[in-house]
Every structure is written in C-alpha cells, then in structure tokens.
Design an enzyme around this catalytic site. Structure first.
Site, PDB file in Angstrom:
ATOM      1  N   ARG A 103       1.108  -1.426  -0.130  1.00  0.00           N
ATOM      2  CA  ARG A 103      -0.098   0.061   0.060  1.00  0.00           C
ATOM      3  C   ARG A 103       1.285   0.952   0.182  1.00  0.00           C
ATOM      4  NH1 ARG A 103      -5.043   1.538   4.488  1.00  0.00           N
ATOM      5  NH2 ARG A 103      -3.070   1.606   5.872  1.00  0.00           N
ATOM      6  N   GLY A 105      -1.100   4.667  -1.712  1.00  0.00           N
ATOM      7  CA  GLY A 105      -1.120   5.551  -1.029  1.00  0.00           C
ATOM      8  C   GLY A 105      -2.816   5.610  -1.001  1.00  0.00           C
ATOM      9  N   HIS A 107      -5.882   4.474  -2.557  1.00  0.00           N
ATOM     10  CA  HIS A 107      -6.355   4.468  -3.208  1.00  0.00           C
ATOM     11  C   HIS A 107      -7.526   3.792  -4.447  1.00  0.00           C
ATOM     12  CE1 HIS A 107      -5.308   8.465  -1.704  1.00  0.00           C
ATOM     13  NE2 HIS A 107      -6.163   9.281  -2.499  1.00  0.00           N
ATOM     14  N   ASP A 108      -7.160   2.304  -4.107  1.00  0.00           N
ATOM     15  CA  ASP A 108      -7.083   1.754  -5.208  1.00  0.00           C
ATOM     16  C   ASP A 108      -8.934   1.321  -4.919  1.00  0.00           C
ATOM     17  OD1 ASP A 108      -5.166  -1.296  -6.377  1.00  0.00           O
ATOM     18  OD2 ASP A 108      -7.716  -1.552  -6.041  1.00  0.00           O
ATOM     19  N   CYS A 172      -5.660  14.281  -7.523  1.00  0.00           N
ATOM     20  CA  CYS A 172      -5.533  14.657  -5.972  1.00  0.00           C
ATOM     21  C   CYS A 172      -4.559  14.622  -5.388  1.00  0.00           C
ATOM     22  CB  CYS A 172      -6.642  13.190  -6.280  1.00  0.00           C
ATOM     23  SG  CYS A 172      -7.296  13.268  -3.996  1.00  0.00           S
ATOM     24  N   TYR A 474      -9.084   2.115 -17.906  1.00  0.00           N
ATOM     25  CA  TYR A 474      -8.075   2.680 -16.859  1.00  0.00           C
ATOM     26  C   TYR A 474      -7.748   1.614 -16.284  1.00  0.00           C
ATOM     27  CZ  TYR A 474      -4.831   5.553 -14.678  1.00  0.00           C
ATOM     28  OH  TYR A 474      -4.126   6.744 -14.425  1.00  0.00           O
ATOM     29  N   TYR A 477      -8.033   2.783 -13.422  1.00  0.00           N
ATOM     30  CA  TYR A 477      -9.907   2.648 -12.309  1.00  0.00           C
ATOM     31  C   TYR A 477     -10.096   1.348 -11.957  1.00  0.00           C
ATOM     32  CZ  TYR A 477      -9.907   7.858 -13.349  1.00  0.00           C
ATOM     33  OH  TYR A 477      -9.593   9.348 -13.211  1.00  0.00           O
TER      34      TYR A 477
HETATM   35  P1  FDA Z   1      -2.953   1.912  -3.575  1.00  0.00           P
HETATM   36  O1  FDA Z   1      -1.947   2.147  -2.527  1.00  0.00           O
HETATM   37  O2  FDA Z   1      -4.052   1.349  -3.145  1.00  0.00           O
HETATM   38  O3  FDA Z   1      -1.568   0.964  -4.874  1.00  0.00           O
HETATM   39  C1  FDA Z   1      -2.778   0.811  -5.612  1.00  0.00           C
HETATM   40  C2  FDA Z   1      -2.153  -0.250  -5.812  1.00  0.00           C
HETATM   41  O4  FDA Z   1      -0.810  -0.541  -6.044  1.00  0.00           O
HETATM   42  C3  FDA Z   1      -2.603  -1.458  -5.384  1.00  0.00           C
HETATM   43  O5  FDA Z   1      -2.510  -2.594  -5.933  1.00  0.00           O
HETATM   44  C4  FDA Z   1      -1.163  -1.925  -4.535  1.00  0.00           C
HETATM   45  O6  FDA Z   1      -0.784  -2.958  -3.937  1.00  0.00           O
HETATM   46  C5  FDA Z   1      -0.134  -1.390  -5.781  1.00  0.00           C
HETATM   47  N1  FDA Z   1       0.803  -0.640  -5.125  1.00  0.00           N
HETATM   48  C6  FDA Z   1       0.375   0.621  -3.946  1.00  0.00           C
HETATM   49  N2  FDA Z   1       2.402   0.779  -3.967  1.00  0.00           N
HETATM   50  C7  FDA Z   1       2.704  -0.015  -4.789  1.00  0.00           C
HETATM   51  C8  FDA Z   1       4.260   0.140  -5.053  1.00  0.00           C
HETATM   52  N3  FDA Z   1       5.202   0.877  -4.108  1.00  0.00           N
HETATM   53  N4  FDA Z   1       5.078  -0.919  -5.658  1.00  0.00           N
HETATM   54  C9  FDA Z   1       4.175  -2.057  -6.832  1.00  0.00           C
HETATM   55  N5  FDA Z   1       3.069  -1.519  -6.170  1.00  0.00           N
HETATM   56  C10 FDA Z   1       2.302  -1.225  -5.381  1.00  0.00           C
HETATM   57  N6  FDA Z   1      -5.787   8.613 -11.246  1.00  0.00           N
HETATM   58  C11 FDA Z   1      -5.493   9.291 -12.520  1.00  0.00           C
HETATM   59  O7  FDA Z   1      -4.299   8.991 -13.055  1.00  0.00           O
HETATM   60  N7  FDA Z   1      -4.847  10.877 -11.962  1.00  0.00           N
HETATM   61  C12 FDA Z   1      -6.313  11.126 -10.762  1.00  0.00           C
HETATM   62  O8  FDA Z   1      -6.454  12.463 -11.043  1.00  0.00           O
HETATM   63  C13 FDA Z   1      -6.256  10.686  -9.772  1.00  0.00           C
HETATM   64  N8  FDA Z   1      -7.116  11.398  -9.085  1.00  0.00           N
HETATM   65  C14 FDA Z   1      -8.039   9.614  -7.775  1.00  0.00           C
HETATM   66  C15 FDA Z   1      -9.254  10.381  -6.726  1.00  0.00           C
HETATM   67  C16 FDA Z   1      -8.622   9.835  -5.796  1.00  0.00           C
HETATM   68  C17 FDA Z   1      -9.796   9.917  -4.851  1.00  0.00           C
HETATM   69  C18 FDA Z   1      -8.590   8.183  -6.184  1.00  0.00           C
HETATM   70  C19 FDA Z   1      -9.891   7.182  -4.609  1.00  0.00           C
HETATM   71  C20 FDA Z   1      -8.018   7.736  -7.270  1.00  0.00           C
HETATM   72  C21 FDA Z   1      -7.826   8.626  -8.260  1.00  0.00           C
HETATM   73  N9  FDA Z   1      -7.119   8.037  -9.411  1.00  0.00           N
HETATM   74  C22 FDA Z   1      -6.470   8.930 -10.407  1.00  0.00           C
HETATM   75  C23 FDA Z   1      -6.331   5.991  -9.324  1.00  0.00           C
HETATM   76  C24 FDA Z   1      -5.095   6.105  -8.267  1.00  0.00           C
HETATM   77  O9  FDA Z   1      -4.746   6.590  -9.545  1.00  0.00           O
HETATM   78  C25 FDA Z   1      -5.351   4.700  -8.580  1.00  0.00           C
HETATM   79  O10 FDA Z   1      -6.194   4.602  -7.270  1.00  0.00           O
HETATM   80  C26 FDA Z   1      -3.805   4.420  -7.831  1.00  0.00           C
HETATM   81  O11 FDA Z   1      -3.407   2.793  -8.048  1.00  0.00           O
HETATM   82  C27 FDA Z   1      -4.049   4.754  -6.276  1.00  0.00           C
HETATM   83  O12 FDA Z   1      -2.249   4.697  -5.770  1.00  0.00           O
HETATM   84  P2  FDA Z   1      -1.984   4.681  -4.189  1.00  0.00           P
HETATM   85  O13 FDA Z   1      -0.795   4.035  -4.208  1.00  0.00           O
HETATM   86  O14 FDA Z   1      -2.740   5.596  -3.633  1.00  0.00           O
HETATM   87  O15 FDA Z   1      -3.303   3.638  -4.333  1.00  0.00           O
END
Ligand code: FDA
Length: 537
Positions: A103, A105, A107-108, A172, A474, A477
């Site tokens: 994990r 951020g 936002h998955d 975001c 995408y 998403y």
């Molecule tokens: P999270 O931690 O949940 O990871 C998402 C996935 O990536 C999971 O499968 C996780 O295991 C894996 N992962 C995380 N870190 C990793 C690492 N270091 N190495 C390998 N795998 C890893 N998208 C976009 O393109 N433009 C935008 O403007 C937005 N805006 C937006 C707003 C809101 C409110 C949300 C909920 C989502 C978006 N998104 C977005 C979508 C966003 O890009 C997508 O959900 C990402 O996967 C989120 O990354 P996080 O690290 O926050 O999520």
C-alpha cells in the site's frame, strides 16, 4: 565476536526449528522470522492485538466501501523504515505463505492494497508511509521520489525548488506514487507531456527473490512493465526517478458551469469536436451530474462543469477560446491565474486561498465519508445529442451529486506516444476518457447494491458510444466487474486475457511474458494482477 553464546535471533531460529514451526498463529512464525533477520524489526509490525491496528489500517483507506466489519482484514500491518525491512518481509512472507498487499496511498478503487475479496486469505499490508523521501534536482530537471510519497508531497517538494517545474501526474494530492505510476497516472498536463509513467527515468524495485534492482540491473523488459502494468505484480517499487517538465510561472485555471436550461447538451456535444484538437497547452475536463435546479424549486437538472487549465496567462487564453470554442462563452471572471502547484489545489476542489501546505495533508479525503465505485471508458467518435439525452435520463435516476461522469480530454502528446511505449495503450484515436462513478453515504449491502446496479446500468447504456473490441478501460480505475483472478490472486492466462486486453490491449501478452520471467511462482498477486504463464517459464 564471541561465538560461545548464540545471539538472540539464532536462539529464536533454533527454537522455531525445534518446534517444527507448529504454532497455530501464522503471524507469530512470521514475527519470529522477521526477528531472526533483524531483532529490532517488530516495532514496525502492528498485529490485530495492537491498539493502533485499526486506526493505522483505516488511515489510508480511501474508499470507505472497504472499511466495514465484513471487509477481510490483514493479519498484520508492516511499516518498513528502510529497504532491508522489505527484504526481510519478502523472505518471511515466502517462508510462511503470507500474501503481501503493498500500500502506498491506499486509493485502489477496489481496495486491493489493504483487503481482498477472499475472506480466508492470509495476507499482510506492507504500508510504505515511512518511505516517502523526495529529492529534487533542479539543474538536471529530475527527482527521486520514494513510492510511499503522495502526489501532493511531490508537487510541494518541486514547488519549493522551482515555480517553473512540474510533474505530469494526477489531480488528487493524496494519491500515492506507488500505485499511481504503476498504473499510468494522468493529470492536467497529459496533453502536453503524457502520463506520469511516460516520464519515469529509473526506479528502485525489490523483486520476488528479494533482489534490489535499478533500471540497468532489472533490464528493459521489467522497467517497461512497471511503468503502467499494474501494482503488486512485478515487485515492490521503492522509488522512482522522474523527469520534471517545464511550465510557465503563471497558468490559468477556469470553471464554467452550464445546466440543461443553459444549453449544456449542445455545448458538451460541441466540446467533443474541439477538445482533442486544441493546442497542447490546454487541458479540459467536464463533470456531468444531476443538481438541484437553480430556477425551479424541488426540481433537478443536469449540470456540465467545464474545468480547464491553460499553460499561460489569461490574456492568451480568452482570444484562443473565443476563436476555437465560442459556444462555451469563456469569460475572464471564470478564470484565475496562479502557479502550477496551486492549480492542483484548484482542481482538487480546495478554496482559492488555501496555502500550498494543503498539498502535504495526507488525511484529507476527496470523497469524504462517501463510498464509491468507478468504471472507465474511452470515446473515439463524438457521442450524438440523443446519446447525451439518454445519459441525462440515467443521471436523473439517482440523487443529486451521487452519480456522474468525468470526461477528460486526450489528443496532443497522448496521440504521439506509441501504444507499446509503456503498458498503458490508450493513445491516438481517443478524443477523451470517461469515468462513470457512483457515490453514496448510506451503510449496508442493500444501499450499495442499489448504487452499484445503477452504475452498471449506466455502463451498459454507454456501450454503443465507447471503444469496442476490446472495450478499453483505465487500469488505475480498477473495476473487478470486467474480470478478475481467483480470490487469492491465482491467475489464469485465458481468464485474465479479457480484463487484461481492456486495460493493456496488445501489451497484455508482453506483460505476461515479463511476469513469467521475473515472478514465475506468482508471489506478488491480487485479484487483478498479471498472471504468469507457467509454460513460458
Ligand atoms: P494503493 O496504495 O491502493 O495502490 C494501488 C495498487 O498499486 C495496489 O494494487 C497496490 O498494491 C499497488 N501498489 C501500491 N504501491 C506500490 C508499490 N510501491 N509497488 C508496487 N505496487 C504498489 N488516477 C489518475 O491517473 N489521475 C487522477 O487524478 C486520479 N485521482 C484519483 C482520486 C481519487 C480520490 C482516487 C480514489 C483515485 C484517483 N486516481 C487517479 C486513481 C489512482 O491513480 C489509482 O487508484 C492508484 O492506483 C492509486 O495509487 P495509491 O498508491 O494511492 O493506491
């Protein structure tokens, strides 16, 4: 060294061996294994018995839909402070068959970085919140950013060094760099510079064998795959080296809203013929939803909110829009000049006078306490007026502000980058990307099912107007409706091909080949990770 007295970790290991690893608590075995590698490591492990476990788990849950008593919880949360901690976690997870969910951020869309659809799965959350250092190097226009950093932290760090440098990633601020770049990453600079993943120069990754790799040692195939081929699949990304891009010191952000009574249908329809052909300095997004009718009590209408960013001052923007998109009627009072970093706060919905430090707030949630589900599409031919009229009917079926569509303009640089350059394939030929989304605050399965069914109905309705064969989507998403692996992430190439083609088109097979080469045992997996093909081993 005094070899007469075995050290504490060796005693622990001998103890574990003598017991024949028969403990009924898998996390105890895992903890003993971690202690064997580093006797101080348990201070960064939170078991369910720890009083901070729930608050730590919930602090990065960005979709409250997956924060209920019925949501499967991890056995423990692991918050590494250094790379060696991750190496140990990988070794011990392999030894004790505990699945890792990384994990960044949180936002998955389907909660897969901290949960699973399989109630019986034994897994841990490897939360990268402590690995978020960022080093910006202005002379080379590059930065190294650890994957646990958020987009907001990155933008703030860049702005602290330069008002004329930026990074083309999402809107975001709380989205994590780990997931965002692993799936592509689009934002207001995509028509000028492409995606976040298009602007990665190097990376530090730990693979399933626990090896620490950089671009040179991982090779170009794996380096290609990690830039958009999905998170939690090829390894754990520790840090990205990114290319910073030039932006003017002053950019212009504008918002124009139109309701049906103000000609919204015709303006949105016309927008489709203009938006991908505008100069690359203009980005346009339209948010469509149902709102209270401003001129008629107790009635609703549809509102189209046109949000744009122009890389330049207001003086250059107004005449250009008057010439190319007069139907919108853009006026100076719709626009505000600001720095590029401030424009992120503008697009993220912060009040205009918010300090830049708001970018550093990891606790704010774009959706508040609302649960949500999103789906995505790509539009290659303009949708006819009658098509939009049907969309309005769908939007009127749900309450005000609970369902909507977000249209984001493509063209420009996105059309110049070949489909196979990185795994993200949605390039030339797309006018815009669509996100269909439902939000709700009510608790319970029944309420959720109502909104999910509505969203699925909207998606079904969109079928004739969006990409086909495959119906593209995408990857960031994430939408488990379009297909998934087994509950524990066990993949099957043929099954995965359907959702894999939607996300990656012809790049899917190359992703399978890379996965097969780097992680043939499918150590890193989830319900929508690329499966290995054992026959290619
Ligand atoms: P999270 O931690 O949940 O990871 C998402 C996935 O990536 C999971 O499968 C996780 O295991 C894996 N992962 C995380 N870190 C990793 C690492 N270091 N190495 C390998 N795998 C890893 N998208 C976009 O393109 N433009 C935008 O403007 C937005 N805006 C937006 C707003 C809101 C409110 C949300 C909920 C989502 C978006 N998104 C977005 C979508 C966003 O890009 C997508 O959900 C990402 O996967 C989120 O990354 P996080 O690290 O926050 O999520």
């Amino acid at each position: 060294m005094d070899t007469a007295h075995p050290s504490f970790p060796i005693l622990v290991a001998l103890f574990v061996l003598l017991l024949g690893v028969t403990s009924s608590q898998p996390y105890e075995e895992f903890l003993q294994c971690l202690e064997f590698h580093d006797s101080n490591i348990t201070s960064i492990v939170y078991t369910r018995a720890n009083s901070s476990f729930s608050s730590l788990l919930e602090s990065s849950i960005r979709n409250p839909r997956f924060d209920t008593s019925a949501t499967p919880k991890p056995l423990l949360i692991f918050t590494p402070r250094q790379i060696s901690h991750i190496e140990s976690a990988i070794r011990c997870s392999r030894a004790h068959r505990i699945q890792i969910r990384v994990r960044s951020g949180g936002h998955d869309y389907e909660g897969l970085s901290y949960s699973t659809i399989s109630p019986s799965l034994t897994f841990l959350v490897l939360d990268l919140r402590n690995l978020r250092a960022i080093q910006v190097d202005v002379p080379s226009k590059t930065a190294w950013a650890q994957a646990g950093a958020t987009l907001g932290e990155l933008y703030y760090a860049i702005a602290a060094e330069s008002r004329t440098l930026a990074f083309p990633a999402g809107i975001c601020p709380t989205v994590g760099l780990g997931g965002q770049i692993s799936g592509g990453g689009w934002g207001t600079l995509l028509r000028k510079y492409g995606l976040a993943a298009d602007n990665v120069l190097d990376a530090t990754v730990i693979d399933a064998k626990g090896r620490i790799l950089n671009r040179a040692s991982m090779g170009e195939d794996l380096f290609w795959a990690i830039r958009g081929g999905g998170g939690n699949t090829f390894g754990i990304v520790i840090a990205w080296k990114i290319k910073l891009v030039p932006v003017p010191a002053t950019v212009t952000a504008c918002t124009v809203t139109r309701t049906l009574e103000q000609n919204a249908t015709e303006i949105v329809h016309r927008w489709q013929y203009v938006v991908d052909k505008l100069p690359n300095d203009v980005f346009f997004m339209v948010v469509l939803n149902s709102v209270a009718n401003p001129v008629q009590a107790n009635a609703t209408t549809i509102q189209a909110s046109f949000n744009s960013l122009y890389l330049g001052g207001i003086e250059g923007l107004i005449p250009m829009m008057d010439a190319k998109f007069p139907d919108l009627g853009l006026r100076r009072e719709n626009c505000v000049e600001m720095s590029w970093a401030k424009s992120i706060l503008y697009f993220a919905g912060f009040p205009l006078n918010s300090p830049l430090e708001s970018l550093l707030d990891r606790t704010i949630s774009a959706t508040g306490s609302a649960k949500f589900k999103g789906k995505s599409d790509y539009v290659k031919e303009p949708i006819p007026i009658s098509g939009f009229e049907g969309i309005w009917e769908k939007l009127k079926e749900v309450g005000v502000q609970t369902g909507g569509l977000i249209l984001a303009s493509y063209g420009g640089k996105m059309s110049e980058i070949p489909e196979s350059s990185i795994p993200f394939p949605h390039r030339a030929g797309n006018i815009y990307q669509v996100e269909e989304v439902a939000f709700w605050v009510e608790d319970g399965v029944e309420a959720a099912d109502g909104y999910l069914n509505w969203l699925r109905g909207l998606y079904e309705y969109m079928t004739p107007y969006v990409s086909k064969n495959p119906r593209e989507a995408y990857a960031n998403y994430r939408d488990l409706d379009i297909g998934r692996n087994g509950g524990g992430g066990e993949g099957d190439y043929r099954r995965a091909r359907s959702w894999g083609s939607s996300y990656y088109k012809n790049n899917f097979d190359r992703l399978v080949r890379v996965k097969t080469a780097v992680d043939p045992a499918n150590f890193f997996r989830n319900e929508q990770s690329i499966p290995p093909l054992s026959s290619w081993r």
